[in-house]
Each structure stands twice: as C-alpha cells, then as structure tokens.
Design a protein around this motif. Sequence first.
Motif, PDB file in Angstrom:
ATOM      1  N   GLY A  63       0.775  -1.230   0.000  1.00  0.00           N
ATOM      2  CA  GLY A  63       0.000   0.000   0.000  1.00  0.00           C
ATOM      3  C   GLY A  63       0.805   1.278   0.000  1.00  0.00           C
ATOM      4  N   SER A  64       2.152   1.166   0.064  1.00  0.00           N
ATOM      5  CA  SER A  64       2.974   2.383   0.147  1.00  0.00           C
ATOM      6  C   SER A  64       3.312   2.947  -1.220  1.00  0.00           C
ATOM      7  N   TYR A  65       3.235   2.112  -2.245  1.00  0.00           N
ATOM      8  CA  TYR A  65       3.593   2.553  -3.589  1.00  0.00           C
ATOM      9  C   TYR A  65       2.453   2.203  -4.535  1.00  0.00           C
ATOM     10  N   GLN A  66       1.892   3.230  -5.163  1.00  0.00           N
ATOM     11  CA  GLN A  66       0.795   2.993  -6.100  1.00  0.00           C
ATOM     12  C   GLN A  66       1.360   2.707  -7.496  1.00  0.00           C
ATOM     13  N   GLY A  67       2.207   3.616  -7.955  1.00  0.00           N
ATOM     14  CA  GLY A  67       2.881   3.398  -9.218  1.00  0.00           C
ATOM     15  C   GLY A  67       1.943   3.260 -10.398  1.00  0.00           C
ATOM     16  N   PHE A  68       2.520   2.922 -11.540  1.00  0.00           N
ATOM     17  CA  PHE A  68       1.731   2.714 -12.748  1.00  0.00           C
ATOM     18  C   PHE A  68       1.785   1.233 -13.077  1.00  0.00           C
ATOM     19  N   ALA A  69       0.636   0.612 -13.176  1.00  0.00           N
ATOM     20  CA  ALA A  69       0.567  -0.830 -13.349  1.00  0.00           C
ATOM     21  C   ALA A  69       0.645  -1.212 -14.823  1.00  0.00           C
ATOM     22  N   LEU A  70       1.679  -1.939 -15.178  1.00  0.00           N
ATOM     23  CA  LEU A  70       1.786  -2.541 -16.496  1.00  0.00           C
ATOM     24  C   LEU A  70       1.445  -4.017 -16.391  1.00  0.00           C
ATOM     25  N   PRO A  71       0.931  -4.620 -17.439  1.00  0.00           N
ATOM     26  CA  PRO A  71       0.703  -6.072 -17.407  1.00  0.00           C
ATOM     27  C   PRO A  71       2.028  -6.802 -17.293  1.00  0.00           C
ATOM     28  N   PRO A  72       2.030  -8.027 -16.749  1.00  0.00           N
ATOM     29  CA  PRO A  72       3.292  -8.759 -16.562  1.00  0.00           C
ATOM     30  C   PRO A  72       4.125  -8.868 -17.826  1.00  0.00           C
ATOM     31  N   ASP A 160       3.339   9.250 -24.998  1.00  0.00           N
ATOM     32  CA  ASP A 160       2.793  10.446 -24.347  1.00  0.00           C
ATOM     33  C   ASP A 160       1.751  10.061 -23.299  1.00  0.00           C
ATOM     34  N   ALA A 161       0.908   9.106 -23.633  1.00  0.00           N
ATOM     35  CA  ALA A 161      -0.160   8.695 -22.717  1.00  0.00           C
ATOM     36  C   ALA A 161       0.402   8.072 -21.444  1.00  0.00           C
ATOM     37  N   LEU A 162       1.589   7.466 -21.533  1.00  0.00           N
ATOM     38  CA  LEU A 162       2.198   6.834 -20.356  1.00  0.00           C
ATOM     39  C   LEU A 162       3.055   7.814 -19.564  1.00  0.00           C
ATOM     40  N   VAL A 163       3.841   8.631 -20.264  1.00  0.00           N
ATOM     41  CA  VAL A 163       4.791   9.518 -19.591  1.00  0.00           C
ATOM     42  C   VAL A 163       4.111  10.782 -19.069  1.00  0.00           C
ATOM     43  N   ALA A 164       3.184  11.318 -19.852  1.00  0.00           N
ATOM     44  CA  ALA A 164       2.518  12.570 -19.482  1.00  0.00           C
ATOM     45  C   ALA A 164       1.008  12.416 -19.683  1.00  0.00           C
ATOM     46  N   PRO A 165       0.340  11.703 -18.795  1.00  0.00           N
ATOM     47  CA  PRO A 165      -1.093  11.432 -18.971  1.00  0.00           C
ATOM     48  C   PRO A 165      -1.918  12.712 -19.020  1.00  0.00           C
ATOM     49  N   ASP A 166      -2.919  12.700 -19.866  1.00  0.00           N
ATOM     50  CA  ASP A 166      -3.836  13.836 -19.993  1.00  0.00           C
ATOM     51  C   ASP A 166      -4.961  13.670 -18.974  1.00  0.00           C
ATOM     52  N   PRO A 167      -5.077  14.590 -17.994  1.00  0.00           N
ATOM     53  CA  PRO A 167      -6.134  14.463 -16.984  1.00  0.00           C
ATOM     54  C   PRO A 167      -7.537  14.415 -17.589  1.00  0.00           C
ATOM     55  N   ALA A 168      -7.684  15.004 -18.769  1.00  0.00           N
ATOM     56  CA  ALA A 168      -9.001  15.014 -19.418  1.00  0.00           C
ATOM     57  C   ALA A 168      -9.337  13.675 -20.054  1.00  0.00           C
ATOM     58  N   ARG A 169      -8.338  12.803 -20.153  1.00  0.00           N
ATOM     59  CA  ARG A 169      -8.568  11.466 -20.732  1.00  0.00           C
ATOM     60  C   ARG A 169      -8.025  10.412 -19.783  1.00  0.00           C
ATOM     61  N   PRO A 170      -8.735  10.146 -18.701  1.00  0.00           N
ATOM     62  CA  PRO A 170      -8.222   9.224 -17.681  1.00  0.00           C
ATOM     63  C   PRO A 170      -8.010   7.792 -18.170  1.00  0.00           C
ATOM     64  N   GLY A 171      -8.672   7.427 -19.235  1.00  0.00           N
ATOM     65  CA  GLY A 171      -8.507   6.060 -19.734  1.00  0.00           C
ATOM     66  C   GLY A 171      -7.468   5.913 -20.814  1.00  0.00           C
ATOM     67  N   ALA A 172      -6.805   7.028 -21.188  1.00  0.00           N
ATOM     68  CA  ALA A 172      -5.884   6.988 -22.320  1.00  0.00           C
ATOM     69  C   ALA A 172      -4.669   6.100 -22.047  1.00  0.00           C
ATOM     70  N   ALA A 173      -4.165   6.131 -20.825  1.00  0.00           N
ATOM     71  CA  ALA A 173      -2.981   5.325 -20.504  1.00  0.00           C
ATOM     72  C   ALA A 173      -3.295   3.836 -20.626  1.00  0.00           C
ATOM     73  N   LYS A 174      -4.442   3.430 -20.107  1.00  0.00           N
ATOM     74  CA  LYS A 174      -4.830   2.024 -20.202  1.00  0.00           C
ATOM     75  C   LYS A 174      -5.021   1.605 -21.660  1.00  0.00           C
ATOM     76  N   GLU A 175      -5.620   2.483 -22.445  1.00  0.00           N
ATOM     77  CA  GLU A 175      -5.805   2.196 -23.865  1.00  0.00           C
ATOM     78  C   GLU A 175      -4.452   2.042 -24.563  1.00  0.00           C
ATOM     79  N   ALA A 176      -3.492   2.893 -24.183  1.00  0.00           N
ATOM     80  CA  ALA A 176      -2.161   2.819 -24.791  1.00  0.00           C
ATOM     81  C   ALA A 176      -1.476   1.503 -24.443  1.00  0.00           C
ATOM     82  N   ILE A 177      -1.633   1.058 -23.199  1.00  0.00           N
ATOM     83  CA  ILE A 177      -1.018  -0.198 -22.777  1.00  0.00           C
ATOM     84  C   ILE A 177      -1.595  -1.366 -23.566  1.00  0.00           C
ATOM     85  N   VAL A 178      -2.910  -1.386 -23.707  1.00  0.00           N
ATOM     86  CA  VAL A 178      -3.567  -2.456 -24.464  1.00  0.00           C
ATOM     87  C   VAL A 178      -3.063  -2.455 -25.909  1.00  0.00           C
ATOM     88  N   ALA A 179      -2.971  -1.247 -26.480  1.00  0.00           N
ATOM     89  CA  ALA A 179      -2.503  -1.142 -27.862  1.00  0.00           C
ATOM     90  C   ALA A 179      -1.051  -1.604 -27.993  1.00  0.00           C
TER      91      ALA A 179
END
Length: 386
Positions: A63-72, A160-179
Amino acid sequence: MDPAEGLIDDPYAVYARLRDTAPVHRVAGPDGSPAWLVTRYDDVREALANPLLSLDKRHALPGSYQGFALPPALDANLLNMDPPDHTRIRRLVGRAFTPRRIEQLRAPVRETAGRLLDALGPHGRTDLIASYAAPLPITVIGDLLGVPDEHRRDFRAWTDALVAPDPARPGAAKEAIVAMLGFFTGLLAAKRKKPADDLLSDLIAVRDADDRLTEDELMSLAFLILFAGYENTVQLIGNAVLGLLTHPGRSVDPDQLPSAIEEFARFDGPALLAIRRFPTADVTIGGVAVPAGETVLLSLAAANRDPRRFPDPDRLDLGRDTSGHLALGHGIHYCLGAPLARLEMEIALSALLERLPDLALDGDPAELRWRPSLRARGLLALPVTY
C-alpha cells in the motif's frame, strides 16, 4: 512542500529550494503516494549505486507505492529488476549496444537526419520536435529493432499517454497499454515466423534457443528498448536545441560537440527523477533514516544542478567539466542505450547547425509549453524559424 508546485515550468528553481533546505524531503510522489525525495549530488550518486535500494516492487511496503501498473508481459523489464536477473538480461541485450555496433549506425543516422532536414526546405518555420527531434530517434530505434514503418506512427501517442497522462482522458494510458501489448505480441510473432537482421530477431533466437529469456522478459525487453530508446532521445535533442537557442555563446565547434553534449544532458536532461527505489533494509540517506520498503525518489535534475558539485550550475557552459553528471544514471542501472543516445545527439545537432545556421526560436521562450510530467522533462513543441 508539494513537489508538483512549479515543477512543470521551472523544476530547477523548485529543486534548488528543496536542496538548500535539506538533502532529503518527505513528499507526495508523482503517483500521489508518500516518498522520500533525495536532492543533493553526493547523496543521489551514492544512492544510485547502493545495493540496498532495490528496483523490485516486491520490496515495497504493502500500500505504500501505487505506481503505474503494467501487465506482466511488459513489466518484467530491467527497470523493475535487481541482480541476478538484471545482470543476466542486461548482458544479453548489451551486445546490441557495443561501441562497434553503435558506430555502424553512424551512417544510417546521418542519412536519416539529412532526409528530415531536406524535407524542411531551405527556409521557413516548423515545430522542430514534430519534424526532427521525434522522427529521428523513432526511425533509428525502429530500424535497430526491426519495427515496420507503418507501426511507428502511433508510438509517440502511446508514450505520451504513459509519460505525461492527460487528466481530461483518464482512460488513455490504459488504452495505450492495451494497444502496445497487442503491437508487441504481433511483432514478436511476425519475427518468429520470418526472422530478419535486427535486434528483435536476435533476442527471439536467444529466447527460443536455450530459454535464457522468459516470454514475458522478451516482450518487456522489446518494450523497454523501444520506449526508452525513443522517448529519452527526443527530449535530449529538443532540450539541447532549446539550450542553444536561448543562451549566449551558442556556437559550437564540431570538435567540441561530444563534450558539449554532456553539458546539454547535465543542464537539462530528459529525466527529472531516476526510477523509484525501495530499501530492502533500513538505510540512512543524507543523514535521514529511511525505513525499509518505503519509496525513494532520486532527483537527477537536482543533483546535476548542485553547486557543491558543479559551480554556477544554472549556467549552460559548453566548456564545463561535466564528468560525473547523472543525467543517464550511475551504477549497474546506468542507461544501457547511452552510447546510442550520444551518437544520435551528436549527429542531430551537427547536421542542424550545418544545414540551418540561422535557426532561431519562433516566439517568447516563456511561452513554451512543457510536457505535464513530474518524471520526464521535455517540450510539447519547439517552434523555430530558419
């Protein structure tokens, strides 16, 4: 102090205040979770090489580190590993970055730079990030790995979606990972079916021949090389050109360019922070006790502007002794692609200075916009005339 306050537009002033106040601060990290921020050169350099500071997230307190979750399949990379796995994988991929192999890339990199400058024409205006600093490294790393041209266009949007996420597009990072996961799955399958003379085909041969790489390690390694090899170099080139255009005495003798590149990296490098660390035991950093498992953030940007190590550090001095700068890290996690990044910067800057000697900033430097990231330092655009 909230580390986010002022860090986007002027991180060095914020870090100077923190560095002068104390060597280590309790802060909210980029992910919002508590962290220890280390700001002084000697402490950062020592911590970068401290084996008690692990990159493995399994050493983080629950619980001390939230971080950005990538798939294994993308997470099993060198930025999350300690020895012996880190040593094994780095040794394998290190063959791609030997001095001899990097030097073989000099002619193709110079050809790519020339082609991009040809497309600009002899005079006009352009966004130098979009027209030069970004396409050069994506072409180089794409050729090195064997990524087809038609798959390179979307890569900047994904990073861009991973390094500098756009607050207006909260799902963009997840979409980028899937892609990206789909992209690398398909790319590796294609390389297995039809190997070529490229790094990915070589790594697949290593994986399939004697199982020295797991499937997740293979895919994560491909992701890291493409991601880091592209992203960091874009910012290195863009920030260096901005430094040239906004500081007096900007002319650079071609023979002095290799040393000037080190000053560009020290002065305004692409990484504000090193990858987070987790102490495997209680440690003391800069006289501050840091409990095991808590998140430690090492500020490369603050260390590289520490006047205790670099006199008059806020001045771009292309004749400066930059030995020991930390822009590309230190210790066993020193940037694997540093030789390639240096080669690309040298060629990118020399070609630009030769072909566009009257290059000038198109607008007020104060109006330039930086990427909204607390980790990476880079311009959204660099408008110029020539």
